[in-house]
Structure formats: structure tokens, C-alpha cells
Design a protein around this motif. Sequence first.
Motif, PDB file in Angstrom:
ATOM      1  N   TRP A   1       0.825  -1.218   0.000  1.00  0.00           N
ATOM      2  CA  TRP A   1       0.000   0.000   0.000  1.00  0.00           C
ATOM      3  C   TRP A   1       0.854   1.261   0.000  1.00  0.00           C
ATOM      4  CZ3 TRP A   1      -4.689  -0.635  -1.494  1.00  0.00           C
ATOM      5  CH2 TRP A   1      -5.279  -1.892  -1.329  1.00  0.00           C
ATOM      6  N   ILE A   2       2.029   1.190   0.616  1.00  0.00           N
ATOM      7  CA  ILE A   2       2.935   2.351   0.533  1.00  0.00           C
ATOM      8  C   ILE A   2       3.326   2.610  -0.911  1.00  0.00           C
ATOM      9  CG2 ILE A   2       5.229   3.208   1.141  1.00  0.00           C
ATOM     10  CD1 ILE A   2       4.973   1.697   3.790  1.00  0.00           C
ATOM     11  N   ILE A   3       3.718   1.542  -1.613  1.00  0.00           N
ATOM     12  CA  ILE A   3       4.125   1.696  -3.018  1.00  0.00           C
ATOM     13  C   ILE A   3       2.951   2.166  -3.868  1.00  0.00           C
ATOM     14  CG2 ILE A   3       4.971   0.474  -5.053  1.00  0.00           C
ATOM     15  CD1 ILE A   3       6.468  -1.402  -3.113  1.00  0.00           C
ATOM     16  N   LEU A   4       1.799   1.492  -3.710  1.00  0.00           N
ATOM     17  CA  LEU A   4       0.648   1.822  -4.548  1.00  0.00           C
ATOM     18  C   LEU A   4       0.203   3.269  -4.358  1.00  0.00           C
ATOM     19  CD1 LEU A   4      -2.406  -0.384  -5.302  1.00  0.00           C
ATOM     20  CD2 LEU A   4      -2.780   1.931  -4.479  1.00  0.00           C
ATOM     21  N   LEU A   5       0.038   3.703  -3.114  1.00  0.00           N
ATOM     22  CA  LEU A   5      -0.502   5.034  -2.859  1.00  0.00           C
ATOM     23  C   LEU A   5       0.482   6.133  -3.230  1.00  0.00           C
ATOM     24  CD1 LEU A   5      -2.340   4.367   0.529  1.00  0.00           C
ATOM     25  CD2 LEU A   5      -3.360   4.667  -1.742  1.00  0.00           C
ATOM     26  N   THR A   6       1.768   5.936  -2.920  1.00  0.00           N
ATOM     27  CA  THR A   6       2.731   6.997  -3.219  1.00  0.00           C
ATOM     28  C   THR A   6       2.985   7.116  -4.718  1.00  0.00           C
ATOM     29  OG1 THR A   6       4.562   5.448  -2.832  1.00  0.00           O
ATOM     30  CG2 THR A   6       3.912   6.862  -0.999  1.00  0.00           C
ATOM     31  N   ILE A   7       3.146   5.984  -5.399  1.00  0.00           N
ATOM     32  CA  ILE A   7       3.425   6.034  -6.830  1.00  0.00           C
ATOM     33  C   ILE A   7       2.206   6.509  -7.600  1.00  0.00           C
ATOM     34  CG2 ILE A   7       4.073   4.690  -8.860  1.00  0.00           C
ATOM     35  CD1 ILE A   7       6.364   5.081  -6.953  1.00  0.00           C
ATOM     36  N   ALA A   8       1.018   6.022  -7.245  1.00  0.00           N
ATOM     37  CA  ALA A   8      -0.197   6.417  -7.966  1.00  0.00           C
ATOM     38  C   ALA A   8      -0.503   7.892  -7.765  1.00  0.00           C
ATOM     39  CB  ALA A   8      -1.378   5.568  -7.510  1.00  0.00           C
ATOM     40  N   SER A   9      -0.448   8.366  -6.527  1.00  0.00           N
ATOM     41  CA  SER A   9      -0.749   9.776  -6.276  1.00  0.00           C
ATOM     42  C   SER A   9       0.304  10.681  -6.914  1.00  0.00           C
ATOM     43  CB  SER A   9      -0.836  10.048  -4.768  1.00  0.00           C
ATOM     44  OG  SER A   9       0.394   9.767  -4.124  1.00  0.00           O
ATOM     45  N   GLY A  10       1.574  10.271  -6.847  1.00  0.00           N
ATOM     46  CA  GLY A  10       2.628  11.071  -7.460  1.00  0.00           C
ATOM     47  C   GLY A  10       2.514  11.113  -8.964  1.00  0.00           C
TER      48      GLY A  10
ATOM     49  N   PHE B   1      13.356  20.575 -14.547  1.00  0.00           N
ATOM     50  CA  PHE B   1      14.359  19.521 -14.380  1.00  0.00           C
ATOM     51  C   PHE B   1      14.037  18.663 -13.155  1.00  0.00           C
ATOM     52  CE2 PHE B   1      18.253  18.085 -12.265  1.00  0.00           C
ATOM     53  CZ  PHE B   1      18.812  17.297 -13.270  1.00  0.00           C
ATOM     54  N   ALA B   2      13.687  19.312 -12.044  1.00  0.00           N
ATOM     55  CA  ALA B   2      13.396  18.578 -10.804  1.00  0.00           C
ATOM     56  C   ALA B   2      12.168  17.685 -10.970  1.00  0.00           C
ATOM     57  CB  ALA B   2      13.188  19.558  -9.653  1.00  0.00           C
ATOM     58  N   VAL B   3      11.131  18.188 -11.623  1.00  0.00           N
ATOM     59  CA  VAL B   3       9.943  17.373 -11.860  1.00  0.00           C
ATOM     60  C   VAL B   3      10.278  16.208 -12.794  1.00  0.00           C
ATOM     61  CG1 VAL B   3       7.625  17.335 -12.854  1.00  0.00           C
ATOM     62  CG2 VAL B   3       8.329  19.242 -11.409  1.00  0.00           C
ATOM     63  N   GLY B   4      11.155  16.450 -13.783  1.00  0.00           N
ATOM     64  CA  GLY B   4      11.595  15.377 -14.667  1.00  0.00           C
ATOM     65  C   GLY B   4      12.320  14.273 -13.920  1.00  0.00           C
ATOM     66  N   VAL B   5      13.145  14.653 -12.943  1.00  0.00           N
ATOM     67  CA  VAL B   5      13.826  13.666 -12.098  1.00  0.00           C
ATOM     68  C   VAL B   5      12.796  12.832 -11.332  1.00  0.00           C
ATOM     69  CG1 VAL B   5      15.260  13.406 -10.033  1.00  0.00           C
ATOM     70  CG2 VAL B   5      15.984  14.935 -11.871  1.00  0.00           C
ATOM     71  N   ALA B   6      11.819  13.511 -10.742  1.00  0.00           N
ATOM     72  CA  ALA B   6      10.789  12.794  -9.986  1.00  0.00           C
ATOM     73  C   ALA B   6       9.966  11.887 -10.893  1.00  0.00           C
ATOM     74  CB  ALA B   6       9.879  13.794  -9.277  1.00  0.00           C
ATOM     75  N   MET B   7       9.641  12.379 -12.093  1.00  0.00           N
ATOM     76  CA  MET B   7       8.842  11.594 -13.026  1.00  0.00           C
ATOM     77  C   MET B   7       9.617  10.359 -13.479  1.00  0.00           C
ATOM     78  SD  MET B   7       6.734  12.954 -16.357  1.00  0.00           S
ATOM     79  CE  MET B   7       8.157  13.822 -17.030  1.00  0.00           C
ATOM     80  N   GLY B   8      10.889  10.516 -13.786  1.00  0.00           N
ATOM     81  CA  GLY B   8      11.708   9.374 -14.154  1.00  0.00           C
ATOM     82  C   GLY B   8      11.834   8.377 -13.023  1.00  0.00           C
ATOM     83  N   THR B   9      11.926   8.880 -11.795  1.00  0.00           N
ATOM     84  CA  THR B   9      11.990   8.001 -10.625  1.00  0.00           C
ATOM     85  C   THR B   9      10.693   7.225 -10.457  1.00  0.00           C
ATOM     86  OG1 THR B   9      13.519   9.503  -9.505  1.00  0.00           O
ATOM     87  CG2 THR B   9      12.321   7.935  -8.125  1.00  0.00           C
ATOM     88  N   GLU B  10       9.554   7.930 -10.588  1.00  0.00           N
ATOM     89  CA  GLU B  10       8.246   7.283 -10.467  1.00  0.00           C
ATOM     90  C   GLU B  10       8.114   6.114 -11.436  1.00  0.00           C
ATOM     91  OE1 GLU B  10       5.085   8.097  -9.046  1.00  0.00           O
ATOM     92  OE2 GLU B  10       5.565   9.879  -7.889  1.00  0.00           O
ATOM     93  N   PHE B  11       8.351   6.396 -12.705  1.00  0.00           N
ATOM     94  CA  PHE B  11       8.104   5.398 -13.740  1.00  0.00           C
ATOM     95  C   PHE B  11       9.196   4.327 -13.778  1.00  0.00           C
ATOM     96  CE2 PHE B  11       5.909   9.125 -16.021  1.00  0.00           C
ATOM     97  CZ  PHE B  11       4.746   8.907 -15.289  1.00  0.00           C
ATOM     98  N   GLY B  12      10.422   4.692 -13.420  1.00  0.00           N
ATOM     99  CA  GLY B  12      11.509   3.730 -13.450  1.00  0.00           C
ATOM    100  C   GLY B  12      11.540   2.809 -12.249  1.00  0.00           C
TER     101      GLY B  12
ATOM    102  N   ALA C   1       5.105  15.790  -0.339  1.00  0.00           N
ATOM    103  CA  ALA C   1       5.757  15.768   0.973  1.00  0.00           C
ATOM    104  C   ALA C   1       5.328  14.536   1.773  1.00  0.00           C
ATOM    105  CB  ALA C   1       5.427  17.050   1.744  1.00  0.00           C
ATOM    106  N   CYS C   2       4.022  14.247   1.775  1.00  0.00           N
ATOM    107  CA  CYS C   2       3.529  13.073   2.508  1.00  0.00           C
ATOM    108  C   CYS C   2       4.052  11.780   1.879  1.00  0.00           C
ATOM    109  CB  CYS C   2       2.004  13.072   2.517  1.00  0.00           C
ATOM    110  SG  CYS C   2       1.260  14.416   3.483  1.00  0.00           S
ATOM    111  N   GLY C   3       4.089  11.749   0.554  1.00  0.00           N
ATOM    112  CA  GLY C   3       4.609  10.565  -0.123  1.00  0.00           C
ATOM    113  C   GLY C   3       6.056  10.304   0.205  1.00  0.00           C
ATOM    114  N   SER C   4       6.853  11.349   0.285  1.00  0.00           N
ATOM    115  CA  SER C   4       8.265  11.190   0.631  1.00  0.00           C
ATOM    116  C   SER C   4       8.438  10.606   2.021  1.00  0.00           C
ATOM    117  CB  SER C   4       8.977  12.547   0.529  1.00  0.00           C
ATOM    118  OG  SER C   4       8.904  13.059  -0.785  1.00  0.00           O
ATOM    119  N   LEU C   5       7.618  11.062   2.957  1.00  0.00           N
ATOM    120  CA  LEU C   5       7.682  10.515   4.315  1.00  0.00           C
ATOM    121  C   LEU C   5       7.282   9.042   4.322  1.00  0.00           C
ATOM    122  CD1 LEU C   5       6.133  13.467   6.383  1.00  0.00           C
ATOM    123  CD2 LEU C   5       8.520  12.739   6.332  1.00  0.00           C
ATOM    124  N   ALA C   6       6.246   8.700   3.555  1.00  0.00           N
ATOM    125  CA  ALA C   6       5.795   7.305   3.513  1.00  0.00           C
ATOM    126  C   ALA C   6       6.863   6.394   2.929  1.00  0.00           C
ATOM    127  CB  ALA C   6       4.500   7.203   2.695  1.00  0.00           C
TER     128      ALA C   6
END
Length: 423
Positions: free
Chosen positions: A240-249, A332-343, A402-407
Amino acid sequence: MRSAIPRRDDIRLMIACTIGAMAGVTPVVMITFGLFLASISDAFHWSRGFVSMAFLMLSLGMAVGSPIAGRLSDRYGTRRTILAGFLIYVPALALVGLLPANRFAFLALFGVIGLAGALPSTMMLARVVASWFDARRGVMLGLMAGLGNGIGASVMPALALWIMAHAGWRATYPLLALAILLVAFPVAFIWLRDAPMPVALPRVRAREVPADDIAFPPEASGASSRQDTLGSAARRPVFWIILLTIASGAGCITALIAHLVPILTSRGIPVPKALLVMSVMTGTCAVWQVVIGHIMDRTRAGRAITPFYLAAFAGVLLLQSPHFIGIVAGGFAVGVAMGTEFGALPYVVSRYFGLAAYGRIAGAMYAAVMLAQGMTPVLMDMSYDRTGGYGWSLHAMTVIFACGSLALCALPVYPERAAGPSA
């Protein structure tokens, strides 16, 4: 440790998966959809708001199709699922050019495209890559998804624009479908193949599986010492940590990309500069998927992605900067996060839950991602209609990131590398 297939076959397999990703729903339909918006609206005399509902139907179709695709791949094999998916997805895509001015048929067809497109999706291709590679799994997943979606996101819009300029929008969808049928399908048919999978593991309860109990060597499949079913995975907090953080992000980032140009132009930034920020964002995403794969191959827990996920928080703040250089840095920062999410998603799923029921587990994860990606742009538009701006939406995104990062900080060590029992 390397994959159990010869290096020449490694390359062929990766080429087939990368081309398959280029031909998927995301580069071919989602990324190019905005190019057709005005033409379809003018041709059928529909509002652009209604035409954009097709994007939501596409996402809902993929949300429904992803768990189905996962179950089919677990039962019949991923190669068969992908090839069968192409044979349904390609004709459905071609039919868009033959649509009458019928609202129900229009929305239903895009729902079918999403449903069929879930079968030859990046999720399914990621399963093929994950099943063949172990020590280099992260890098190979990053190469497949980053290059496939990155090159596809660049090539497909350019190809669509060229066809539209010479033959009109109605001919564009059939010709894109024909290109997929002539290039992606034959390559997948010849070079795509499944790794040997364990027999009957999806029917057993989650447990620690000794090497003697599986029908193939761990190095051939990247088998985890833990092999979960969907039911046992769903009973673990890590699921659920993975599902909620990745999906919401992913949902927030999709909404941000879809509205990036209007967000920036509403602040007086010219369209060419707004498109530059978009290019920085998508280009960084493609490259970063390879980078994050390399990083994850050398880490022992999913929480290693937390700093890069947190980049989305910083990126949203920087996009509101009064200085253009700050806005570019935000892209650039959002691109890093997006690449992290999908990768990271296919990698952490394979490490935490194993590969025996990967299709079912990843299908549930991707269904949540697609549902979020379909809903968040609509919610962002609703917020704009009520408030007259995007401020509230951007503030909500910073809270979610912010909440996703903590999770994510709570993610445990991968089971096969843990000293004690898996979490």
C-alpha cells in the motif's frame, strides 16, 4: 551476475521491448492527443472539453485492462499477452479515423484502446525485462522504459504532425496503426520471449521459496526469495505504501504536464519558453529512468528513491519562481521525480514480491496509477473553474509529494537481501 541468455539475445530482447514501449498507448495516443484536439473538435462540432473526455476514457480503459493483462500474463505468458494485445490495440487505433460524429462511439472507442493497450504496455514489457535480468535489472528496465517512452514521445508527435499536414487527421490514426503493425509487431514476434517461469507458484501461499523448489535458477529469472500472490502482497503494508505513493505522485505529475503550458502562459511566459520547460522535463524523465535504474541496482531498499521523489516537491515550488531560470530548474526537478516514479515501480514490485505473480501485482499497481492519471487532470480543471487559477492545485501537489516522501522512508530492505524474515 548477468542474465542467463547470450549477450546477442540480450540485445535483441531489449530492442524488442524498447520498440514495443515506443509503440504503446502513452507515446502514440496520450502524448499525441493534444495534436488532434482542435481538429476533432472542429470536425464534429464538439467542445474541446468534451473531446478531452477521451483522455479520461483512455486512462480508465487502461486502469481496467492492467489487472486483466497481469492475470493473462501470469497464466498464458507475457509474450502471448503482448502479441495478442497488439492485434486488438492496432485495429482499435485505426478505427479512430473512421469514427462518425457519435459521442458514445467516440468515448467507447478510446476506452477500448486503453483496455487493449494495457496488454502490450510498458508494464508487460517490464515483466519480460525483469524476468530475464537480475543484477542489471534496474538499468535494463530504465533503458527499456526511458528510451522507449522517451524516443516514442519525440518521434510519434513529429510523425503524427507530418501525416496530418499531408493527409489530415483522419488518416493519421490508421497510418500510425499501420506503422506499429509493420514494425513493432514483427520485432516482438521474432525477438520477444518469456523467461522460464516456476510451475504452480501462483497457486501457493506466500512463503519463503528455497532454490530447490523453483523450476529455474535464480540468476535466470531474478527470483526473489519471497514469492507473493496478489492476496498475500495486499496484506503487506509495503504494497500500500508503493501503490498510494506512486499512484498519487504519477497522477499529480500527469496533471502538471497536461497543464504546464497554460500554467506558465497565465503568468506571462511566452509559449516557446513554456515548451522549452516541457522539453527539459520530458527529456530529463527519459534519461533519469536509466540513472535511477543504475542507482537501484546498487541499493538494498526501496526507500532509496525518497530523495528523488522529493524532487517533485521542490520542482512544484520552483515552477512558481519569478525567474525563468528557476522555472527551468523546476522542470528539471519534476523530470527527475517523473523518471523516478516510472523507473522505480516495476523494479520495486519485482524485488519486494517476486516474479511468480508479478502480472497480477503489477497490474493492480498500474491500474491505480492509470486511474490517478485519468482523474487528476479533471480535478485540476474543476479546481481552476472554481478558483480561477491553479494555485490551490499546486499547493495540494506539494502536500501530496511531501507526505509521499515521508511514507517512502518506511519501505523495508528487499526480502532476498534482508538478514531476517521479510516484512
